[in-house]
Design a protein around this motif. Structure first.
Motif, PDB file in Angstrom:
ATOM      1  N   ALA A 234      -3.920  49.248 -84.375  1.00 32.38           N
ATOM      2  CA  ALA A 234      -3.467  50.251 -83.400  1.00 32.38           C
ATOM      3  C   ALA A 234      -2.296  51.058 -83.946  1.00 32.38           C
ATOM      4  O   ALA A 234      -2.222  52.281 -83.761  1.00 32.38           O
ATOM      5  CB  ALA A 234      -3.076  49.559 -82.092  1.00 32.38           C
ATOM      6  N   GLY A 235      -1.377  50.386 -84.652  1.00 29.53           N
ATOM      7  CA  GLY A 235      -0.230  51.092 -85.212  1.00 29.53           C
ATOM      8  C   GLY A 235      -0.607  52.062 -86.311  1.00 29.53           C
ATOM      9  O   GLY A 235      -0.095  53.183 -86.366  1.00 29.53           O
ATOM     10  N   VAL A 236      -1.521  51.639 -87.190  1.00 27.78           N
ATOM     11  CA  VAL A 236      -1.969  52.520 -88.271  1.00 27.78           C
ATOM     12  C   VAL A 236      -2.610  53.779 -87.691  1.00 27.78           C
ATOM     13  O   VAL A 236      -2.302  54.910 -88.118  1.00 27.78           O
ATOM     14  CB  VAL A 236      -2.955  51.785 -89.198  1.00 27.78           C
ATOM     15  N   ARG A 237      -3.500  53.597 -86.731  1.00 25.76           N
ATOM     16  CA  ARG A 237      -4.216  54.751 -86.169  1.00 25.76           C
ATOM     17  C   ARG A 237      -3.267  55.711 -85.460  1.00 25.76           C
ATOM     18  O   ARG A 237      -3.347  56.930 -85.636  1.00 25.76           O
ATOM     19  CB  ARG A 237      -5.299  54.260 -85.215  1.00 25.76           C
ATOM     20  N   LEU A 238      -2.374  55.165 -84.641  1.00 26.97           N
ATOM     21  CA  LEU A 238      -1.457  56.043 -83.911  1.00 26.97           C
ATOM     22  C   LEU A 238      -0.435  56.668 -84.853  1.00 26.97           C
ATOM     23  O   LEU A 238      -0.117  57.850 -84.726  1.00 26.97           O
ATOM     24  CB  LEU A 238      -0.767  55.243 -82.813  1.00 26.97           C
ATOM     25  N   GLY A 239       0.058  55.883 -85.812  1.00 31.56           N
ATOM     26  CA  GLY A 239       1.072  56.397 -86.721  1.00 31.56           C
ATOM     27  C   GLY A 239       0.570  57.538 -87.576  1.00 31.56           C
ATOM     28  O   GLY A 239       1.245  58.572 -87.704  1.00 31.56           O
ATOM     29  N   ARG A 240      -0.622  57.375 -88.171  1.00 34.37           N
ATOM     30  CA  ARG A 240      -1.121  58.436 -89.053  1.00 34.37           C
ATOM     31  C   ARG A 240      -1.458  59.702 -88.276  1.00 34.37           C
ATOM     32  O   ARG A 240      -1.243  60.817 -88.768  1.00 34.37           O
ATOM     33  CB  ARG A 240      -2.331  57.948 -89.851  1.00 34.37           C
ATOM     34  N   LYS A 241      -1.990  59.549 -87.055  1.00 36.30           N
ATOM     35  CA  LYS A 241      -2.315  60.724 -86.247  1.00 36.30           C
ATOM     36  C   LYS A 241      -1.041  61.469 -85.850  1.00 36.30           C
ATOM     37  O   LYS A 241      -0.970  62.703 -85.925  1.00 36.30           O
ATOM     38  CB  LYS A 241      -3.101  60.311 -85.007  1.00 36.30           C
ATOM     39  N   THR A 242      -0.032  60.718 -85.417  1.00 31.05           N
ATOM     40  CA  THR A 242       1.215  61.339 -84.985  1.00 31.05           C
ATOM     41  C   THR A 242       1.946  61.987 -86.157  1.00 31.05           C
ATOM     42  O   THR A 242       2.500  63.083 -86.028  1.00 31.05           O
ATOM     43  CB  THR A 242       2.120  60.289 -84.311  1.00 31.05           C
ATOM     44  N   TYR A 243       1.946  61.315 -87.296  1.00 27.88           N
ATOM     45  CA  TYR A 243       2.636  61.855 -88.467  1.00 27.88           C
ATOM     46  C   TYR A 243       2.039  63.210 -88.862  1.00 27.88           C
ATOM     47  O   TYR A 243       2.779  64.167 -89.118  1.00 27.88           O
ATOM     48  CB  TYR A 243       2.511  60.876 -89.636  1.00 27.88           C
ATOM     49  N   LEU A 244       0.731  63.287 -88.872  1.00 22.42           N
ATOM     50  CA  LEU A 244       0.088  64.538 -89.264  1.00 22.42           C
ATOM     51  C   LEU A 244       0.292  65.609 -88.200  1.00 22.42           C
ATOM     52  O   LEU A 244       0.510  66.781 -88.511  1.00 22.42           O
ATOM     53  CB  LEU A 244      -1.405  64.295 -89.508  1.00 22.42           C
ATOM     54  N   ALA A 245       0.225  65.214 -86.928  1.00 25.04           N
ATOM     55  CA  ALA A 245       0.433  66.183 -85.852  1.00 25.04           C
ATOM     56  C   ALA A 245       1.853  66.737 -85.883  1.00 25.04           C
ATOM     57  O   ALA A 245       2.080  67.923 -85.628  1.00 25.04           O
ATOM     58  CB  ALA A 245       0.153  65.536 -84.496  1.00 25.04           C
ATOM     59  N   ASP A 246       2.822  65.871 -86.206  1.00 29.11           N
ATOM     60  CA  ASP A 246       4.221  66.312 -86.235  1.00 29.11           C
ATOM     61  C   ASP A 246       4.555  67.078 -87.514  1.00 29.11           C
ATOM     62  O   ASP A 246       5.424  67.953 -87.502  1.00 29.11           O
ATOM     63  CB  ASP A 246       5.155  65.101 -86.133  1.00 29.11           C
ATOM     64  N   GLY A 247       3.897  66.743 -88.625  1.00 29.66           N
ATOM     65  CA  GLY A 247       4.298  67.289 -89.913  1.00 29.66           C
ATOM     66  C   GLY A 247       3.523  68.496 -90.391  1.00 29.66           C
ATOM     67  O   GLY A 247       4.047  69.304 -91.158  1.00 29.66           O
TER      68      GLY A 247
ATOM     69  N   PRO B 234       1.964  72.156 -90.544  1.00 29.79           N
ATOM     70  CA  PRO B 234       2.261  73.461 -89.952  1.00 29.79           C
ATOM     71  C   PRO B 234       1.207  73.836 -88.912  1.00 29.79           C
ATOM     72  O   PRO B 234       0.021  73.584 -89.114  1.00 29.79           O
ATOM     73  CB  PRO B 234       2.218  74.412 -91.154  1.00 29.79           C
ATOM     74  N   GLU B 235       1.646  74.426 -87.809  1.00 31.59           N
ATOM     75  CA  GLU B 235       0.728  74.674 -86.695  1.00 31.59           C
ATOM     76  C   GLU B 235      -0.475  75.515 -87.102  1.00 31.59           C
ATOM     77  O   GLU B 235      -1.604  75.234 -86.704  1.00 31.59           O
ATOM     78  CB  GLU B 235       1.485  75.357 -85.553  1.00 31.59           C
ATOM     79  N   ASP B 236      -0.251  76.548 -87.902  1.00 26.10           N
ATOM     80  CA  ASP B 236      -1.349  77.443 -88.257  1.00 26.10           C
ATOM     81  C   ASP B 236      -2.328  76.813 -89.239  1.00 26.10           C
ATOM     82  O   ASP B 236      -3.453  77.281 -89.394  1.00 26.10           O
ATOM     83  CB  ASP B 236      -0.813  78.763 -88.828  1.00 26.10           C
ATOM     84  N   GLU B 237      -1.905  75.744 -89.911  1.00 23.49           N
ATOM     85  CA  GLU B 237      -2.778  75.086 -90.884  1.00 23.49           C
ATOM     86  C   GLU B 237      -3.179  73.663 -90.450  1.00 23.49           C
ATOM     87  O   GLU B 237      -3.813  72.942 -91.216  1.00 23.49           O
ATOM     88  CB  GLU B 237      -2.081  75.006 -92.246  1.00 23.49           C
ATOM     89  N   ARG B 238      -2.805  73.275 -89.223  1.00 20.00           N
ATOM     90  CA  ARG B 238      -3.052  71.903 -88.796  1.00 20.00           C
ATOM     91  C   ARG B 238      -4.530  71.509 -88.860  1.00 20.00           C
ATOM     92  O   ARG B 238      -4.852  70.404 -89.323  1.00 20.00           O
ATOM     93  CB  ARG B 238      -2.496  71.672 -87.389  1.00 20.00           C
ATOM     94  N   PRO B 239      -5.485  72.359 -88.415  1.00 24.40           N
ATOM     95  CA  PRO B 239      -6.890  71.955 -88.513  1.00 24.40           C
ATOM     96  C   PRO B 239      -7.324  71.634 -89.945  1.00 24.40           C
ATOM     97  O   PRO B 239      -8.098  70.693 -90.156  1.00 24.40           O
ATOM     98  CB  PRO B 239      -7.639  73.171 -87.959  1.00 24.40           C
ATOM     99  N   LEU B 240      -6.812  72.408 -90.913  1.00 27.72           N
ATOM    100  CA  LEU B 240      -7.162  72.150 -92.308  1.00 27.72           C
ATOM    101  C   LEU B 240      -6.573  70.821 -92.776  1.00 27.72           C
ATOM    102  O   LEU B 240      -7.249  70.026 -93.434  1.00 27.72           O
ATOM    103  CB  LEU B 240      -6.655  73.287 -93.192  1.00 27.72           C
ATOM    104  N   TYR B 241      -5.306  70.565 -92.429  1.00 26.30           N
ATOM    105  CA  TYR B 241      -4.672  69.296 -92.800  1.00 26.30           C
ATOM    106  C   TYR B 241      -5.473  68.122 -92.234  1.00 26.30           C
ATOM    107  O   TYR B 241      -5.724  67.129 -92.928  1.00 26.30           O
ATOM    108  CB  TYR B 241      -3.240  69.237 -92.272  1.00 26.30           C
TER     109      TYR B 241
END
Length: 438
Positions: free
Chosen positions: A358-371, A373-380
Protein backbone atom coordinates in the motif's frame (compact mmCIF):
# COMPACT_ATOMS: atom_id res chain seq x y z
CA UNK A 1 -40.37 10.86 -13.66
CA UNK A 2 -36.99 10.63 -15.34
CA UNK A 3 -34.98 7.45 -15.10
CA UNK A 4 -31.88 9.57 -14.45
CA UNK A 5 -33.05 10.41 -10.93
CA UNK A 6 -31.44 8.48 -8.05
CA UNK A 7 -33.68 5.74 -6.66
CA UNK A 8 -36.14 7.48 -4.29
CA UNK A 9 -36.63 4.25 -2.35
CA UNK A 10 -33.22 4.62 -0.77
CA UNK A 11 -32.59 8.34 -0.07
CA UNK A 12 -30.73 7.58 3.17
CA UNK A 13 -28.40 5.21 1.34
CA UNK A 14 -27.80 7.83 -1.33
CA UNK A 15 -26.93 10.48 1.27
CA UNK A 16 -24.70 8.01 3.08
CA UNK A 17 -22.80 7.21 -0.13
CA UNK A 18 -22.63 10.77 -1.42
CA UNK A 19 -21.94 12.52 1.89
CA UNK A 20 -21.41 16.27 1.62
CA UNK A 21 -21.89 16.10 -2.15
CA UNK A 22 -25.42 14.65 -1.88
CA UNK A 23 -27.19 18.00 -2.17
CA UNK A 24 -25.22 19.03 -5.25
CA UNK A 25 -25.70 15.63 -6.89
CA UNK A 26 -29.44 15.65 -6.17
CA UNK A 27 -29.74 18.75 -8.34
CA UNK A 28 -27.85 17.00 -11.16
CA UNK A 29 -29.75 13.78 -11.91
CA UNK A 30 -27.32 12.58 -14.58
CA UNK A 31 -24.32 13.14 -12.31
CA UNK A 32 -26.12 11.40 -9.44
CA UNK A 33 -26.88 8.42 -11.67
CA UNK A 34 -23.25 8.27 -12.82
CA UNK A 35 -22.11 8.47 -9.19
CA UNK A 36 -24.27 5.56 -8.02
CA UNK A 37 -23.49 3.38 -11.03
CA UNK A 38 -19.79 4.08 -10.56
CA UNK A 39 -19.93 3.09 -6.89
CA UNK A 40 -21.78 -0.13 -7.74
CA UNK A 41 -19.35 -0.85 -10.58
CA UNK A 42 -16.36 -0.31 -8.29
CA UNK A 43 -17.79 -2.48 -5.52
CA UNK A 44 -18.11 -5.32 -8.05
CA UNK A 45 -14.61 -4.91 -9.48
CA UNK A 46 -12.85 -4.44 -6.14
CA UNK A 47 -14.45 -7.60 -4.79
CA UNK A 48 -13.75 -9.48 -8.03
CA UNK A 49 -10.08 -8.47 -7.85
CA UNK A 50 -9.85 -10.12 -4.44
CA UNK A 51 -11.85 -13.23 -5.36
CA UNK A 52 -9.58 -14.00 -8.32
CA UNK A 53 -6.48 -12.07 -7.30
CA UNK A 54 -3.08 -13.10 -8.69
CA UNK A 55 -1.57 -12.27 -5.31
CA UNK A 56 -3.39 -14.90 -3.22
CA UNK A 57 -6.20 -16.86 -4.88
CA UNK A 58 -4.64 -17.74 -8.23
CA UNK A 59 -1.30 -18.97 -6.78
CA UNK A 60 -3.31 -21.05 -4.31
CA UNK A 61 -5.31 -22.47 -7.21
CA UNK A 62 -2.13 -23.34 -9.10
CA UNK A 63 -0.82 -25.13 -6.03
CA UNK A 64 -4.10 -27.00 -5.56
CA UNK A 65 -4.10 -28.35 -9.13
CA UNK A 66 -0.40 -29.30 -8.90
CA UNK A 67 1.10 -26.75 -11.30
CA UNK A 68 4.88 -26.12 -11.00
CA UNK A 69 5.70 -23.55 -8.31
CA UNK A 70 7.68 -21.38 -10.72
CA UNK A 71 4.52 -20.61 -12.69
CA UNK A 72 2.87 -18.99 -9.66
CA UNK A 73 5.86 -16.65 -9.37
CA UNK A 74 5.00 -15.23 -12.80
CA UNK A 75 1.45 -14.22 -11.94
CA UNK A 76 2.02 -10.75 -10.46
CA UNK A 77 4.68 -9.72 -13.01
CA UNK A 78 2.25 -10.78 -15.77
CA UNK A 79 -0.47 -8.67 -14.16
CA UNK A 80 1.79 -5.64 -13.84
CA UNK A 81 3.18 -5.93 -17.37
CA UNK A 82 -0.21 -6.49 -18.97
CA UNK A 83 -1.95 -3.62 -17.20
CA UNK A 84 0.85 -1.06 -17.65
CA UNK A 85 2.37 -1.67 -21.07
CA UNK A 86 -0.65 -0.83 -23.29
CA UNK A 87 -1.53 2.42 -21.52
CA UNK A 88 0.76 4.62 -23.61
CA UNK A 89 -0.81 3.32 -26.83
CA UNK A 90 -4.43 3.20 -25.69
CA UNK A 91 -4.29 6.71 -24.18
CA UNK A 92 -3.64 8.16 -27.64
CA UNK A 93 -6.21 6.01 -29.45
CA UNK A 94 -9.03 6.56 -26.96
CA UNK A 95 -9.07 10.26 -27.82
CA UNK A 96 -10.56 9.31 -31.19
CA UNK A 97 -13.65 7.71 -29.55
CA UNK A 98 -16.82 9.74 -29.11
CA UNK A 99 -17.99 7.79 -26.04
CA UNK A 100 -15.10 6.31 -24.09
CA UNK A 101 -17.19 4.25 -21.65
CA UNK A 102 -17.59 1.50 -24.25
CA UNK A 103 -13.86 0.80 -24.04
CA UNK A 104 -14.32 -0.05 -20.36
CA UNK A 105 -17.45 -2.09 -21.07
CA UNK A 106 -15.67 -4.17 -23.71
CA UNK A 107 -12.66 -4.61 -21.42
CA UNK A 108 -14.85 -5.70 -18.50
CA UNK A 109 -16.73 -8.26 -20.60
CA UNK A 110 -13.45 -9.64 -21.93
CA UNK A 111 -12.07 -9.92 -18.39
CA UNK A 112 -15.12 -11.96 -17.38
CA UNK A 113 -14.46 -14.35 -20.29
CA UNK A 114 -10.79 -14.68 -19.27
CA UNK A 115 -11.78 -15.73 -15.75
CA UNK A 116 -14.28 -18.29 -17.06
CA UNK A 117 -11.54 -19.68 -19.29
CA UNK A 118 -9.29 -20.01 -16.22
CA UNK A 119 -11.95 -22.16 -14.55
CA UNK A 120 -12.16 -24.35 -17.64
CA UNK A 121 -8.37 -24.68 -17.83
CA UNK A 122 -8.14 -25.73 -14.17
CA UNK A 123 -10.90 -28.30 -14.65
CA UNK A 124 -9.89 -29.96 -17.89
CA UNK A 125 -6.21 -29.36 -18.68
CA UNK A 126 -3.16 -31.19 -17.28
CA UNK A 127 -1.60 -29.37 -14.32
CA UNK A 128 1.40 -27.81 -16.09
CA UNK A 129 -0.57 -26.78 -19.18
CA UNK A 130 -3.35 -25.41 -16.97
CA UNK A 131 -0.79 -23.33 -15.08
CA UNK A 132 0.69 -21.80 -18.22
CA UNK A 133 -2.82 -21.21 -19.61
CA UNK A 134 -3.83 -19.34 -16.46
CA UNK A 135 -0.73 -17.13 -16.70
CA UNK A 136 -1.49 -16.39 -20.35
CA UNK A 137 -5.13 -15.64 -19.58
CA UNK A 138 -4.07 -13.37 -16.73
CA UNK A 139 -1.80 -11.46 -19.12
CA UNK A 140 -4.73 -10.99 -21.54
CA UNK A 141 -6.99 -10.06 -18.60
CA UNK A 142 -4.47 -7.45 -17.46
CA UNK A 143 -4.06 -5.90 -20.90
CA UNK A 144 -7.83 -5.40 -20.94
CA UNK A 145 -7.56 -3.96 -17.43
CA UNK A 146 -5.00 -1.42 -18.64
CA UNK A 147 -7.30 -0.36 -21.48
CA UNK A 148 -10.21 -0.06 -19.07
CA UNK A 149 -8.13 2.02 -16.67
CA UNK A 150 -7.43 4.65 -19.32
CA UNK A 151 -11.14 4.72 -20.20
CA UNK A 152 -12.11 5.07 -16.54
CA UNK A 153 -9.74 7.99 -16.03
CA UNK A 154 -11.35 9.74 -18.99
CA UNK A 155 -15.02 8.98 -18.26
CA UNK A 156 -15.01 9.77 -14.53
CA UNK A 157 -14.10 13.49 -14.80
CA UNK A 158 -16.73 13.86 -17.55
CA UNK A 159 -19.57 12.30 -15.54
CA UNK A 160 -18.89 12.90 -11.83
CA UNK A 161 -18.38 16.46 -10.46
CA UNK A 162 -14.98 17.18 -8.93
CA UNK A 163 -16.36 17.67 -5.42
CA UNK A 164 -17.76 14.15 -5.39
CA UNK A 165 -14.98 12.11 -7.03
CA UNK A 166 -12.90 11.44 -3.93
CA UNK A 167 -15.92 10.20 -2.00
CA UNK A 168 -16.96 8.06 -4.96
CA UNK A 169 -13.52 6.43 -5.23
CA UNK A 170 -13.45 5.81 -1.49
CA UNK A 171 -16.89 4.17 -1.62
CA UNK A 172 -15.77 1.90 -4.46
CA UNK A 173 -12.82 0.66 -2.44
CA UNK A 174 -14.54 0.51 0.95
CA UNK A 175 -17.59 -1.49 -0.16
CA UNK A 176 -15.60 -3.90 -2.29
CA UNK A 177 -13.02 -4.23 0.49
CA UNK A 178 -15.68 -4.99 3.10
CA UNK A 179 -17.11 -7.78 0.94
CA UNK A 180 -13.60 -9.11 0.35
CA UNK A 181 -12.89 -9.20 4.08
CA UNK A 182 -16.16 -11.10 4.60
CA UNK A 183 -15.03 -13.59 1.96
CA UNK A 184 -11.73 -14.00 3.77
CA UNK A 185 -13.53 -14.70 7.03
CA UNK A 186 -15.70 -17.29 5.26
CA UNK A 187 -12.65 -19.03 3.83
CA UNK A 188 -10.86 -19.04 7.18
CA UNK A 189 -13.83 -20.42 9.13
CA UNK A 190 -16.10 -22.27 6.73
CA UNK A 191 -13.77 -24.05 4.29
CA UNK A 192 -11.29 -26.73 5.28
CA UNK A 193 -8.71 -28.76 3.42
CA UNK A 194 -5.32 -28.25 1.80
CA UNK A 195 -6.17 -29.34 -1.73
CA UNK A 196 -9.76 -28.19 -2.04
CA UNK A 197 -10.03 -26.98 -5.63
CA UNK A 198 -13.81 -26.48 -5.80
CA UNK A 199 -14.01 -23.45 -3.44
CA UNK A 200 -11.23 -21.75 -5.39
CA UNK A 201 -13.00 -22.33 -8.70
CA UNK A 202 -16.19 -20.95 -7.15
CA UNK A 203 -14.28 -17.78 -6.20
CA UNK A 204 -12.91 -17.33 -9.73
CA UNK A 205 -16.32 -18.07 -11.27
CA UNK A 206 -17.97 -15.55 -8.94
CA UNK A 207 -15.35 -12.98 -9.97
CA UNK A 208 -16.28 -13.56 -13.63
CA UNK A 209 -19.94 -12.88 -12.84
CA UNK A 210 -18.97 -9.72 -10.97
CA UNK A 211 -16.91 -8.43 -13.92
CA UNK A 212 -19.87 -9.03 -16.25
CA UNK A 213 -22.15 -7.16 -13.82
CA UNK A 214 -19.61 -4.34 -13.59
CA UNK A 215 -19.56 -4.01 -17.39
CA UNK A 216 -23.35 -3.82 -17.44
CA UNK A 217 -23.36 -1.15 -14.74
CA UNK A 218 -20.70 0.94 -16.48
CA UNK A 219 -22.67 0.81 -19.73
CA UNK A 220 -25.49 2.68 -17.96
CA UNK A 221 -23.34 5.68 -17.03
CA UNK A 222 -24.77 8.71 -18.88
CA UNK A 223 -21.67 9.88 -20.73
CA UNK A 224 -22.03 12.85 -23.05
CA UNK A 225 -20.66 12.43 -26.55
CA UNK A 226 -17.21 13.96 -26.98
CA UNK A 227 -15.78 15.45 -30.11
CA UNK A 228 -13.28 12.86 -31.36
CA UNK A 229 -9.75 14.22 -31.18
CA UNK A 230 -6.60 13.34 -33.01
CA UNK A 231 -4.80 10.25 -31.81
CA UNK A 232 -1.27 10.63 -30.49
CA UNK A 233 1.57 8.63 -31.95
CA UNK A 234 2.72 6.21 -29.20
CA UNK A 235 6.22 6.03 -30.71
CA UNK A 236 6.50 9.79 -30.45
CA UNK A 237 5.33 9.61 -26.82
CA UNK A 238 8.00 7.00 -26.09
CA UNK A 239 10.65 9.17 -27.74
CA UNK A 240 9.59 12.15 -25.63
CA UNK A 241 9.67 9.99 -22.51
CA UNK A 242 13.20 8.82 -23.29
CA UNK A 243 14.27 12.44 -23.67
CA UNK A 244 12.78 13.19 -20.24
CA UNK A 245 14.56 10.23 -18.68
CA UNK A 246 17.87 11.37 -20.16
CA UNK A 247 17.55 15.05 -19.31
CA UNK A 248 15.66 15.06 -15.98
CA UNK A 249 17.89 13.49 -13.32
CA UNK A 250 15.16 13.39 -10.68
CA UNK A 251 12.79 11.53 -12.98
CA UNK A 252 15.53 9.06 -13.85
CA UNK A 253 16.15 8.36 -10.17
CA UNK A 254 12.42 7.94 -9.58
CA UNK A 255 12.19 5.38 -12.38
CA UNK A 256 15.13 3.44 -10.88
CA UNK A 257 13.55 3.41 -7.43
CA UNK A 258 10.13 2.46 -8.76
CA UNK A 259 11.65 -0.40 -10.74
CA UNK A 260 13.31 -1.84 -7.63
CA UNK A 261 10.18 -1.35 -5.51
CA UNK A 262 8.15 -3.29 -8.06
CA UNK A 263 9.62 -6.33 -6.28
CA UNK A 264 7.32 -5.59 -3.33
CA UNK A 265 4.24 -5.33 -5.55
CA UNK A 266 4.91 -8.73 -7.16
CA UNK A 267 6.04 -10.53 -4.00
CA UNK A 268 2.79 -11.88 -2.52
CA UNK A 269 2.51 -15.08 -4.62
CA UNK A 270 6.10 -16.01 -3.66
CA UNK A 271 5.20 -15.56 0.00
CA UNK A 272 2.13 -17.75 -0.55
CA UNK A 273 4.33 -20.54 -1.91
CA UNK A 274 6.75 -20.10 0.98
CA UNK A 275 3.90 -20.31 3.53
CA UNK A 276 2.54 -23.44 1.86
CA UNK A 277 5.96 -25.10 2.05
CA UNK A 278 7.01 -24.03 5.55
CA UNK A 279 3.74 -23.62 7.46
CA UNK A 280 1.59 -26.33 5.89
CA UNK A 281 -0.84 -23.57 4.93
CA UNK A 282 -4.32 -24.82 4.06
CA UNK A 283 -7.28 -23.25 2.30
CA UNK A 284 -8.65 -21.80 5.54
CA UNK A 285 -5.26 -20.06 5.95
CA UNK A 286 -5.83 -18.43 2.55
CA UNK A 287 -8.85 -16.69 4.03
CA UNK A 288 -6.76 -15.73 7.04
CA UNK A 289 -4.10 -14.18 4.79
CA UNK A 290 -6.78 -12.47 2.68
CA UNK A 291 -8.10 -10.79 5.82
CA UNK A 292 -4.55 -9.78 6.81
CA UNK A 293 -3.74 -8.15 3.46
CA UNK A 294 -7.16 -6.49 3.33
CA UNK A 295 -6.75 -5.03 6.80
CA UNK A 296 -3.25 -3.88 5.89
CA UNK A 297 -4.59 -1.79 3.03
CA UNK A 298 -7.56 -0.43 5.00
CA UNK A 299 -5.61 0.44 8.16
CA UNK A 300 -2.43 1.77 6.57
CA UNK A 301 -3.88 3.89 3.76
CA UNK A 302 -4.89 6.85 5.99
CA UNK A 303 -1.41 6.82 7.57
CA UNK A 304 0.35 6.63 4.20
CA UNK A 305 -1.92 9.37 2.87
CA UNK A 306 -1.01 11.79 5.64
CA UNK A 307 2.66 10.76 5.47
CA UNK A 308 2.79 11.29 1.70
CA UNK A 309 1.48 14.83 2.08
CA UNK A 310 4.63 15.48 4.10
CA UNK A 311 7.03 13.49 1.88
CA UNK A 312 6.11 10.89 -0.73
CA UNK A 313 9.81 10.09 -1.07
CA UNK A 314 9.94 9.05 2.59
CA UNK A 315 6.84 6.90 2.11
CA UNK A 316 8.65 4.99 -0.63
CA UNK A 317 11.76 4.67 1.56
CA UNK A 318 9.86 3.34 4.60
CA UNK A 319 7.83 0.98 2.40
CA UNK A 320 11.05 -0.43 0.96
CA UNK A 321 12.34 -1.05 4.48
CA UNK A 322 9.10 -2.87 5.35
CA UNK A 323 9.62 -5.05 2.28
CA UNK A 324 13.01 -6.06 3.67
CA UNK A 325 11.43 -6.76 7.07
CA UNK A 326 8.73 -8.95 5.49
CA UNK A 327 11.29 -11.02 3.57
CA UNK A 328 13.60 -11.41 6.55
CA UNK A 329 10.72 -12.35 8.84
CA UNK A 330 9.42 -14.99 6.44
CA UNK A 331 12.86 -16.56 6.11
CA UNK A 332 13.36 -16.62 9.89
CA UNK A 333 9.97 -18.06 10.83
CA UNK A 334 10.64 -21.75 10.07
CA UNK A 335 13.60 -21.72 12.45
CA UNK A 336 12.10 -19.56 15.20
CA UNK A 337 8.39 -20.44 15.37
CA UNK A 338 6.87 -23.86 16.19
CA UNK A 339 4.97 -25.37 13.26
CA UNK A 340 1.57 -25.21 14.96
CA UNK A 341 1.95 -21.43 15.39
CA UNK A 342 3.40 -20.58 12.00
CA UNK A 343 0.10 -19.82 10.29
CA UNK A 344 -0.43 -17.03 12.85
CA UNK A 345 3.10 -15.78 12.34
CA UNK A 346 2.76 -15.83 8.56
CA UNK A 347 -0.43 -13.79 8.88
CA UNK A 348 1.76 -11.14 10.49
CA UNK A 349 4.20 -11.37 7.58
CA UNK A 350 1.36 -10.85 5.09
CA UNK A 351 0.15 -7.90 7.17
CA UNK A 352 3.58 -6.24 6.98
CA UNK A 353 3.86 -7.02 3.27
CA UNK A 354 0.37 -5.60 2.65
CA UNK A 355 1.31 -2.37 4.44
CA UNK A 356 4.47 -2.16 2.30
CA UNK A 357 2.51 -2.72 -0.93
CA UNK A 358 0.00 0.00 0.00
CA UNK A 359 2.84 2.40 0.81
CA UNK A 360 4.70 1.75 -2.44
CA UNK A 361 1.59 2.31 -4.54
CA UNK A 362 0.50 5.47 -2.76
CA UNK A 363 4.02 6.87 -2.47
CA UNK A 364 4.96 6.50 -6.13
CA UNK A 365 1.63 7.92 -7.33
CA UNK A 366 1.84 10.91 -4.99
CA UNK A 367 5.50 11.58 -5.78
CA UNK A 368 4.82 11.74 -9.50
CA UNK A 369 1.66 13.80 -9.05
CA UNK A 370 3.53 16.30 -6.86
CA UNK A 371 6.75 16.39 -8.89
CA UNK A 372 5.74 16.24 -12.55
CA UNK A 373 5.13 19.58 -14.31
CA UNK A 374 1.40 20.07 -14.83
CA UNK A 375 1.59 20.46 -18.61
CA UNK A 376 3.70 17.32 -18.97
CA UNK A 377 2.13 15.18 -16.22
CA UNK A 378 0.30 12.77 -18.60
CA UNK A 379 3.60 12.03 -20.37
CA UNK A 380 5.44 11.47 -17.07
CA UNK A 381 2.70 9.10 -15.84
CA UNK A 382 2.29 7.18 -19.10
CA UNK A 383 6.03 6.74 -19.67
CA UNK A 384 6.57 5.73 -16.04
CA UNK A 385 3.84 3.09 -16.32
CA UNK A 386 5.23 1.76 -19.59
CA UNK A 387 8.75 1.55 -18.14
CA UNK A 388 7.37 -0.30 -15.10
CA UNK A 389 5.57 -2.72 -17.41
CA UNK A 390 8.84 -3.53 -19.18
CA UNK A 391 10.57 -4.10 -15.83
CA UNK A 392 7.67 -6.34 -14.75
CA UNK A 393 8.43 -8.64 -17.69
CA UNK A 394 11.92 -9.03 -16.24
CA UNK A 395 10.43 -9.97 -12.87
CA UNK A 396 8.75 -12.92 -14.55
CA UNK A 397 12.21 -14.45 -14.28
CA UNK A 398 11.42 -15.02 -10.61
CA UNK A 399 9.60 -18.13 -11.75
CA UNK A 400 12.81 -19.43 -13.28
CA UNK A 401 14.67 -18.68 -10.05
CA UNK A 402 12.05 -20.53 -8.00
CA UNK A 403 12.19 -23.58 -10.27
CA UNK A 404 15.97 -23.66 -10.65
CA UNK A 405 16.78 -23.04 -6.98
CA UNK A 406 14.07 -22.77 -4.33
CA UNK A 407 11.26 -20.55 -3.14
CA UNK A 408 13.49 -19.50 -0.24
CA UNK A 409 16.10 -18.21 -2.67
CA UNK A 410 13.39 -16.24 -4.49
CA UNK A 411 12.34 -14.61 -1.20
CA UNK A 412 15.99 -13.64 -0.64
CA UNK A 413 16.12 -12.09 -4.12
CA UNK A 414 12.94 -10.11 -3.40
CA UNK A 415 14.40 -8.90 -0.11
CA UNK A 416 17.53 -7.80 -1.95
CA UNK A 417 15.52 -5.77 -4.44
CA UNK A 418 13.60 -4.17 -1.57
CA UNK A 419 16.92 -3.17 0.02
CA UNK A 420 18.01 -1.72 -3.32
CA UNK A 421 14.71 0.17 -3.49
CA UNK A 422 15.47 1.62 -0.04
CA UNK A 423 18.84 2.93 -1.22
CA UNK A 424 17.46 4.28 -4.51
CA UNK A 425 14.49 5.97 -2.81
CA UNK A 426 16.80 7.78 -0.43
CA UNK A 427 18.78 9.02 -3.44
CA UNK A 428 15.67 10.60 -5.00
CA UNK A 429 15.24 14.38 -4.70
CA UNK A 430 12.19 15.83 -2.99
CA UNK A 431 9.15 15.73 -5.26
CA UNK A 432 9.21 19.49 -5.65
CA UNK A 433 12.75 19.24 -7.02
CA UNK A 434 12.28 16.24 -9.29
CA UNK A 435 11.84 18.28 -12.46
CA UNK A 436 13.24 21.78 -11.90
CA UNK A 437 11.78 24.38 -14.25
CA UNK A 438 15.04 26.28 -14.68
Amino acid sequence: MTTDTPAPAAPKLFHLLAGDAAADLASQPRAARAYLLNVANGACTKLAEKLAGPDLVLPWLLGAIGAPSGIAAMLMPAKQAGSLLPQLMISGWIRTCARRKWVWVAAGAFQALCLLAMVAAALWLPASLAGWSIVGLLLAFSIASGCGSVSFQDVTPKTVPSGARGRMLANRSAIGGAFALATGVWLSTGVKGTDAVAPLLILVGAAAILWAAAALLFSGIPEERSEPGEGRDPLEEIRRGLVLMREVKGFRRFLAARSALLSIEVATPIFVLFAQQHAGATLDDLGFYMVATGLAAVLSSPFWGAFSDDSARKVMTVSALLGVVAAASALALPALVPEDLRHWAFAGVFLVLGVAVAGVRLGRKTYLADGAPEDERPLYVAFSNTAAGIVAIGFMGLGVVAEATSVSTTVIVLGGFSALGFVLSRAMPKASRMAPSD
